[in-house]
Design a protein around this motif. Structure first.
Motif, PDB file in Angstrom:
ATOM      1  N   LEU A 141       4.974  12.710   1.653  1.00  0.00           N
ATOM      2  CA  LEU A 141       3.477  12.538   1.133  1.00  0.00           C
ATOM      3  C   LEU A 141       2.265  13.028   2.195  1.00  0.00           C
ATOM      4  CD1 LEU A 141       3.402   9.129  -0.720  1.00  0.00           C
ATOM      5  CD2 LEU A 141       3.802  11.515  -1.802  1.00  0.00           C
ATOM      6  N   ALA A 155       0.978  -1.392  -0.133  1.00  0.00           N
ATOM      7  CA  ALA A 155       0.132  -0.155   0.038  1.00  0.00           C
ATOM      8  C   ALA A 155       0.940   1.190  -0.188  1.00  0.00           C
ATOM      9  CB  ALA A 155      -0.833  -0.049   1.134  1.00  0.00           C
ATOM     10  N   ILE A 156       1.825   1.143   0.859  1.00  0.00           N
ATOM     11  CA  ILE A 156       2.678   2.333   0.606  1.00  0.00           C
ATOM     12  C   ILE A 156       3.712   2.593  -0.534  1.00  0.00           C
ATOM     13  CG2 ILE A 156       4.909   3.350   1.962  1.00  0.00           C
ATOM     14  CD1 ILE A 156       4.008   2.039   4.548  1.00  0.00           C
ATOM     15  N   PHE A 174       7.104   8.749   2.431  1.00  0.00           N
ATOM     16  CA  PHE A 174       6.046   8.810   2.849  1.00  0.00           C
ATOM     17  C   PHE A 174       5.324  10.064   3.806  1.00  0.00           C
ATOM     18  CE2 PHE A 174       2.318   6.586   5.255  1.00  0.00           C
ATOM     19  CZ  PHE A 174       1.562   6.261   4.102  1.00  0.00           C
ATOM     20  N   ILE A 203       2.699   1.515  -3.367  1.00  0.00           N
ATOM     21  CA  ILE A 203       1.587   1.909  -4.696  1.00  0.00           C
ATOM     22  C   ILE A 203       1.315   3.279  -4.634  1.00  0.00           C
ATOM     23  CG2 ILE A 203      -0.531   1.490  -5.372  1.00  0.00           C
ATOM     24  CD1 ILE A 203      -0.130  -1.401  -4.707  1.00  0.00           C
ATOM     25  N   SER A 204       1.169   3.658  -3.280  1.00  0.00           N
ATOM     26  CA  SER A 204       0.894   5.198  -3.245  1.00  0.00           C
ATOM     27  C   SER A 204       1.930   6.202  -3.535  1.00  0.00           C
ATOM     28  CB  SER A 204       0.393   5.486  -1.545  1.00  0.00           C
ATOM     29  OG  SER A 204       1.472   5.319  -0.746  1.00  0.00           O
ATOM     30  N   ILE A 205       3.221   5.753  -3.291  1.00  0.00           N
ATOM     31  CA  ILE A 205       4.256   6.298  -3.535  1.00  0.00           C
ATOM     32  C   ILE A 205       4.375   6.544  -5.061  1.00  0.00           C
ATOM     33  CG2 ILE A 205       6.882   6.593  -3.514  1.00  0.00           C
ATOM     34  CD1 ILE A 205       6.726   5.872  -0.569  1.00  0.00           C
ATOM     35  N   LEU A 218       2.178   6.054  -7.317  1.00  0.00           N
ATOM     36  CA  LEU A 218       1.130   6.946  -7.684  1.00  0.00           C
ATOM     37  C   LEU A 218       1.411   8.408  -7.502  1.00  0.00           C
ATOM     38  CD1 LEU A 218      -2.146   5.018  -6.711  1.00  0.00           C
ATOM     39  CD2 LEU A 218      -1.192   5.337  -8.932  1.00  0.00           C
ATOM     40  N   VAL A 219       2.012   8.824  -6.645  1.00  0.00           N
ATOM     41  CA  VAL A 219       2.136  10.341  -6.265  1.00  0.00           C
ATOM     42  C   VAL A 219       3.272  10.699  -7.133  1.00  0.00           C
ATOM     43  CG1 VAL A 219       2.528  12.020  -4.469  1.00  0.00           C
ATOM     44  CG2 VAL A 219       0.815  10.306  -4.009  1.00  0.00           C
TER      45      VAL A 219
END
Length: 127
Positions: free
Chosen positions: A52, A21-22, A49, A24-26, A28-29
């Motif tokens: 973010l 999850a971490i 993170f 993928i979020s990084i 995407l951002v």
């Protein structure tokens, strides 16, 4: 007295799902904030993170205010409907009777539902 211990987890302590999850979020951002690659390179995933979370705090604040506004609007609408004269059985029965009568006579649903409008506009008189 037992005090709660606040501690920070190491990257190795996260489960696979948390790491995914971490990550993928990084990823995407990174499309919107390319400086994230530099932070990952020099500071590690934890620093990236944390960046973010700080960078997107205004968006989260706006989303929280928007959610609270929608929630308040919905609660006002529900309260207004509950205390409206249209929610009383006698007024509702009269409006439903007119609607069913119009549907039976004309066969038009739009015309039948238009009978609800005068009832809603004049519901103070009918109560």
């Amino acid at each position: 007295l037992c005090a709660k211990r606040i501690y920070m987890k190491n990257w190795e302590d996260f489960t696979f799902i948390q790491k995914a999850a971490i990550g993928i979020s990084i990823v995407l951002v990174a499309a919107f904030a390319p400086e994230i690659a530099l932070l990952v390179q020099f500071g590690g995933i934890e620093v990236a993170f944390a960046f973010l979370l700080v960078a997107f705090q205004p968006i989260m604040t706006w989303l929280n205010r928007f959610y609270a506004h929608i929630k308040n609007t919905a609660s006002v609408a529900v309260i207004s409907l509950r205390h409206s004269n249209s929610a009383k059985p006698s007024v509702f029965a009269l409006q439903a009777t007119f609607c069913c009568l119009a549907l039976a006579l004309t066969g038009s649903g739009i015309f039948a539902f238009s009978f609800f409008m005068p009832g809603m506009l004049l519901n103070g008189v009918m109560a």
